[in-house]
Write an enzyme that holds these catalytic residues in place. Structure first.
Site, PDB file in Angstrom:
ATOM      1  N   GLY A  47       0.836  -1.203   0.000  1.00 52.61           N
ATOM      2  CA  GLY A  47       0.000   0.000   0.000  1.00 52.61           C
ATOM      3  C   GLY A  47       0.870   1.252   0.000  1.00 52.61           C
ATOM      4  N   GLN A  87      -8.707  -6.706   3.072  1.00 52.59           N
ATOM      5  CA  GLN A  87      -8.114  -6.622   1.733  1.00 52.59           C
ATOM      6  C   GLN A  87      -6.612  -6.878   1.757  1.00 52.59           C
ATOM      7  OE1 GLN A  87     -10.671  -5.964  -0.544  1.00 52.59           O
ATOM      8  NE2 GLN A  87     -11.876  -5.897   1.354  1.00 52.59           N
ATOM      9  N   TYR A 155      -0.208 -18.211  -5.069  1.00 51.90           N
ATOM     10  CA  TYR A 155      -1.184 -17.158  -4.762  1.00 51.90           C
ATOM     11  C   TYR A 155      -2.603 -17.721  -4.754  1.00 51.90           C
ATOM     12  CZ  TYR A 155      -4.269 -13.162  -5.377  1.00 51.90           C
ATOM     13  OH  TYR A 155      -5.306 -12.267  -5.237  1.00 51.90           O
ATOM     14  N   LYS A 159      -5.495 -18.205  -1.532  1.00 51.30           N
ATOM     15  CA  LYS A 159      -6.879 -17.729  -1.531  1.00 51.30           C
ATOM     16  C   LYS A 159      -7.861 -18.884  -1.317  1.00 51.30           C
ATOM     17  CE  LYS A 159      -6.123 -13.349  -2.043  1.00 51.30           C
ATOM     18  NZ  LYS A 159      -6.474 -12.416  -0.951  1.00 51.30           N
ATOM     19  N   ASN A 184     -10.177  -9.372 -11.752  1.00 50.61           N
ATOM     20  CA  ASN A 184      -9.415  -8.310 -12.434  1.00 50.61           C
ATOM     21  C   ASN A 184      -9.973  -6.910 -12.211  1.00 50.61           C
ATOM     22  OD1 ASN A 184      -9.087 -10.974 -14.141  1.00 50.61           O
ATOM     23  ND2 ASN A 184      -7.241  -9.759 -14.402  1.00 50.61           N
ATOM     24  N   VAL A 185      -9.857  -6.445 -10.996  1.00 49.24           N
ATOM     25  CA  VAL A 185     -10.367  -5.125 -10.614  1.00 49.24           C
ATOM     26  C   VAL A 185      -9.447  -4.038 -11.181  1.00 49.24           C
ATOM     27  CG1 VAL A 185     -11.155  -3.713  -8.674  1.00 49.24           C
ATOM     28  CG2 VAL A 185     -11.175  -6.214  -8.483  1.00 49.24           C
TER      29      VAL A 185
END
Length: 324
Positions: A47, A87, A155, A159, A184-185
């Protein structure tokens, strides 16, 4: 119903982990716009503090620099919280192939720490980010919950394990968990930098700098690109969803399908650029085609995405033109 019309009781408090990231900062912004308290927990490893500096003067906003791998940090952050929107994670399929132990530590142990903290602190709902990568090598389109294949990367496995823990925490402890499988945001504040940057901001930055982007593979791979506004809606609606819908996973997308090469030439046209792309090797662990069936989320979460790819990409282009 637009997510802006969703209401929560006065005094409701949210915790957004990874709140200084792309999706997290947009969630913080949406919650603050509703007049509710939000705490952002982030260790700033992926971030960026720039994403949340615009909230720093808001009395409803609190920033905690902390790590989800540290249970004490998680417990402190969950104090007095009604809803957790989790998140925080390390993304990127190719990077996870290079760093499997690190991904295990952050994405699995960190998520388990957060669920346990939420359970101990009596949080009402635990809404967390999963991924379309859990579908793995299952070839059928559209992708449908309950019809998953073998995962193709560490990955994706992290999840998948998170989802198993989410289901267990609901069954064993009654923690209302909701796994949101993002497809795919894209949108404002998504980072265009680095080797593992998402494709849309990366293309936009390179085209704006008159550079030729590299497309991995032949460009004929397809994705269900999902604008950030749809993801905000899904998170807030999951917070309002009935208990019967807890302990499960949901596809969060628009339900469309775009081919990468078409997106590239569409961006060229929108930016008035005439630059041919270069082509590189296909990436290990990548799924060739992705398209979501969102009927379960529509039914169980009242999810009703209003932002098509075409509508979202226009907003994204405008944002990057102003901010890059």
């Amino acid at each position: 119903m637009d997510y802006k019309d969703i209401s929560f009781d006065e005094g409701t408090t949210f915790l957004v982990t990874g709140g200084a990231g792309f999706i997290g900062s947009n969630l913080c912004e949406a919650i603050l716009a509703k007049g509710h308290k939000v705490t952002c927990l982030d260790n700033l490893s992926t971030g960026n503090i720039r994403n949340v500096e615009l909230f720093s003067d808001n009395p409803l906003y609190t920033f905690i620099k902390g790590d989800i791998v540290n249970l004490e940090n998680c417990l402190n952050a969950c104090d007095g919280v009604d809803y957790v929107l989790h998140q925080a994670a390390w993304g990127s399929v190719p990077r996870s192939i290079e760093m499997p132990l690190f991904y295990e530590e952050v994405n699995i142990k960190g998520t388990l720490n957060m669920m346990e903290a939420a359970r101990q602190k009596n949080v009402k709902k635990f809404v967390y980010a999963s991924s379309s990568s859990v579908y793995g090598d299952e070839p059928n389109l559209p992708k449908m919950e309950g019809r998953e294949g073998n995962v193709l990367s560490p990955y994706a496995l992290t999840k998948k394990v998170d989802e198993e823990y989410g289901a267990l925490y609901f069954k064993l402890y009654g923690l209302n968990t909701y796994a949101l499988r993002y497809f795919n945001v894209f949108g404002r504040r998504q980072d265009p930098e680095g080797a593992y940057a998402a494709v849309i901001p990366k293309f936009l930055k390179q085209l704006l700098n008159d550079e030729a982007p590299i497309i991995n593979g032949d460009g004929k791979q397809s994705r269900d690109f999902t604008y950030i506004e749809n993801v905000i809606e899904a998170n807030l609606k999951a917070c309002k969803a009935p208990v019967e819908s807890a302990g499960q996973a949901y596809n969060i997308a628009f339900g469309g399908r775009e081919f990468l090469i078409n997106i590239y030439y569409g961006l060229c046209k929108a930016l008035d650029k005439n630059i041919e792309p270069e082509y590189g090797m296909e990436r290990k662990g990548d799924i060739k085609h992705s398209n979501a069936d969102i009927s379960k989320a529509r039914k169980m979460l009242d999810y009703n995405p209003e932002w098509s790819f075409e509508k979202g990409i226009k907003e994204a282009i405008d944002w990057y033109k102003e901010n890059l």
